[in-house]
Design a protein around this motif. Structure first.
Motif, mmCIF file in Angstrom:
data_model
loop_
_atom_site.group_PDB
_atom_site.id
_atom_site.type_symbol
_atom_site.label_atom_id
_atom_site.label_comp_id
_atom_site.label_asym_id
_atom_site.label_seq_id
_atom_site.Cartn_x
_atom_site.Cartn_y
_atom_site.Cartn_z
ATOM 1 N N ARG A 195 68.191 27.116 -106.938
ATOM 2 C CA ARG A 195 67.732 27.193 -108.322
ATOM 3 C C ARG A 195 66.413 27.958 -108.409
ATOM 4 N N ASP A 212 74.145 26.636 -105.772
ATOM 5 C CA ASP A 212 73.282 25.664 -106.429
ATOM 6 C C ASP A 212 71.840 25.638 -105.935
ATOM 7 N N THR A 233 70.331 37.056 -113.913
ATOM 8 C CA THR A 233 69.521 36.817 -115.106
ATOM 9 C C THR A 233 68.351 37.792 -115.115
ATOM 10 N N GLU A 257 75.577 35.348 -110.453
ATOM 11 C CA GLU A 257 75.232 35.452 -111.858
ATOM 12 C C GLU A 257 73.803 35.973 -111.902
ATOM 13 N N ASP A 283 79.295 22.071 -114.112
ATOM 14 C CA ASP A 283 79.021 23.168 -115.032
ATOM 15 C C ASP A 283 80.303 23.563 -115.758
ATOM 16 N N THR A 341 68.497 30.095 -113.643
ATOM 17 C CA THR A 341 69.807 30.000 -112.986
ATOM 18 C C THR A 341 70.571 28.794 -113.512
ATOM 19 N N ARG A 342 71.871 28.819 -113.291
ATOM 20 C CA ARG A 342 72.726 27.652 -113.521
ATOM 21 C C ARG A 342 73.273 27.199 -112.170
ATOM 22 N N ASP A 343 73.396 25.915 -111.979
ATOM 23 C CA ASP A 343 74.030 25.405 -110.757
ATOM 24 C C ASP A 343 75.529 25.641 -110.848
ATOM 25 N N HIS A 344 76.066 26.371 -109.900
ATOM 26 C CA HIS A 344 77.508 26.641 -109.886
ATOM 27 C C HIS A 344 78.220 25.509 -109.154
#
Length: 534
Positions: free
Chosen positions: A291, A289, A399, A397, A316, A309-312
């Motif tokens: 970012r 998390d 991007t 992940e 989520d 990014t996405r917070d894991h």
């Protein structure tokens, strides 16, 4: 304003608090009376993550004159002078400008600025920045540790090397391996850009190098040219390093110090966010998390935000779905308890944290054969409903984004910043800071020949326009606003002083460690790329 009443409430709340788990660290909340303190004592004996500590000095700890160690001190005060505030905020500043050699090999990165502010003692966040020497590009990383700083420290030192090796050609890997075999100097892989006080695990550097060598030997053993794409290289590097962290603590180790470091690294944890920038090509790999966001300046001059990014975590939906697919349906209701993985950890991806990856038997075997693990703040604890490990992964992940001339800066930060400020607010602050600097910066249209008198007048102009009163480092500017802003979005000096003066037994209640790196892009270089490739 931060009144005496508020300051008194802060102090009172600290002296009537209990400890709760959160994100693998310890959080505190206020309780109405002291009768519940007993629960604090009972709970502290059974927590999964005690207040971990690595055998490293805290390079960013506040001077004793500035920070109290306990709210029980007799002469406790929240007062700090403006100069003391600035000394604390600016202690971890780092900035680096990319040199442009007569327009040749122009870099899309113009400069970067970074800073850290500790809440934990020692600080559990880490950061890295480096230029790739055997491949192209620059890398920037932010690492948010929990249960101590050991894992974040190790990952910050090693991960960029693993990524760089993953990107090397077979020929370069063969040259490096041959140099090692012949005991000749090895080609440098990275040029680090570090703060003078950044710490290293010097005692274990040789072991880290040997394991990195095993990795590149594995790449050489592949039948074909490694030829990873950047996304594949970053994923492979993240997973390989996490695997090495797990294997190192299982391997026989005669050196007690190295054994203890390996234990602390594996049984603590860290989230990570790393950006690789090569020309107009930006890749961001995220585990956990931390970012990363882009600041974009539109044609009308307004600022917009592009999340990368996405917070894991348990908030989520994708992460919830992923974990449900990886475990039996019978565990669906126990995977996340109280918005934490197995009721323990907020991030659902992280390095280390072998308690959530290993079998019960392996955990018992490793800890049973270790020395005094309690002295290292490592406790064997298997959470309820621990049936089908691993529950945690370090796989990132990734991007990809193709930079445009309107993409002005990249911000990477630990969640200590994002808990205080929204994406939009952060971009607005950086954009506003840039505008203020441009207004206050005198035009450098030098008269020819340039003489000392003319240079002196330029310096006086800068001083008279108040340049010195502004944080020159944008990361400091963001941290100042994160902990000192009032409900109107303005920095309240009394609140800022109180937040910085919080002692060790209270600070974690109100703020987390904060690490920020801001990378500014060279719009002219990016424009030239598109112009030359039309």
């Amino acid at each position: 304003m931060m009144s005496r009443t508020v300051s008194s409430w802060l102090l009172s709340s600290a002296r009537n608090s209990i400890v709760l788990q959160g994100k693998g660290r310890l959080y505190s909340i206020c309780i109405p009376n002291r009768n519940k303190i007993k629960w604090k004592l009972v709970f502290s004996k059974t927590r999964l993550y005690p207040a971990g500590s690595c055998s490293l000095d805290n390079t960013f700890s506040l001077k004793k004159a500035f920070r109290h160690t306990s709210t029980e001190e007799e002469h406790f005060t929240f007062q700090l002078s403006p100069s003391q505030i600035n000394d604390i905020l600016r202690a971890g500043e780092l900035s680096h400008k990319i040199l442009d050699l007569n327009g040749k090999n122009a870099n899309s990165v113009l400069r970067f600025e970074s800073n850290q502010l500790a809440s934990n003692t020692p600080i559990e966040d880490r950061r890295s920045a480096a230029t790739c020497l055997q491949t192209k590009g620059m890398m920037f990383g932010v690492f948010d540790g929990h249960a101590g700083s050991a894992c974040a420290q190790a990952v910050s030192e090693r991960l960029l090397h693993y990524i760089a090796v993953s990107l090397m050609s077979r020929q370069t890997l063969e040259e490096i391996e041959l140099a090692v075999e012949r005991m000749k100097p090895v080609l440098p892989i990275l040029q680090w850009h570090k703060h003078p006080n950044d710490v290293e695990y010097r005692e274990i550097t040789s072991q880290y190098f040997e394991n990195l060598r095993v990795y590149w030997q594995h790449l050489l053993d592949l039948d074909t040219e490694p030829g990873f794409s950047l996304e594949e290289a970053m994923i492979c590097a993240f997973k390989r390093l996490d695997s090495d962290i797990s294997l190192e603590v299982q391997a026989p180790q005669e050196n007690e110090l190295m054994r203890n470091i390996a234990l602390q690294v594996a049984f603590s944890g860290a989230t990570a966010c790393v950006a690789h920038i090569d020309g107009i090509h930006l890749h961001v790999a995220n585990t956990g998390d931390c970012r990363a966001i882009l600041g974009v300046q539109e044609e009308d001059g307004t600022w917009s935000t592009l999340p990368l990014t996405r917070d894991h975590n348990a908030f989520d939906e994708f992460e919830i779905g992923r974990l449900k697919r990886e475990h039996p349906r019978s565990e669906e209701k126990t995977l996340f308890v109280n918005d934490r993985l197995l009721g323990i950890l907020i991030p659902s991806r992280a390095f280390g944290d072998v308690q959530l990856k290993w079998s019960k038997e392996l955990q018992h075997s490793v800890l049973e054969n270790s020395c005094d693990v309690e002295a290292l703040n490592i406790y064997q604890y298997v959470p309820p409903n621990y049936h089908t490990p691993p529950y945690l992964t370090a796989e990132p992940e990734v991007t990809y984004h193709k930079l445009r001339s309107k993409d002005k800066f990249l911000i990477i930060a630990s969640d200590g910043l994002w808990e205080m400020l929204s994406n939009e607010k952060v971009v607005k602050l950086v954009g506003g800071h840039l505008a203020e600097l441009n207004v206050q910066k005198p035009q450098l249209a030098f008269e020819k020949p340039v003489n000392l008198g003319y240079m002196h007048s330029l310096l006086l102009q800068r001083k008279n326009r108040g340049f010195a009163s502004l944080d020159q480092n944008i990361a400091t500017h963001l941290i100042r606003h994160a902990i000192g802003s009032n409900e109107y979005g303005e920095v309240d000096q009394e609140k800022l002083a109180a937040m910085l003066a919080l002692p060790e037994d209270l600070a974690r209640m109100y703020r987390d460690d904060i690490t920020v790196t801001v990378v500014y892009f060279n719009s002219e270089t990016i424009e030239n790329y598109y112009r030359n490739n039309e």
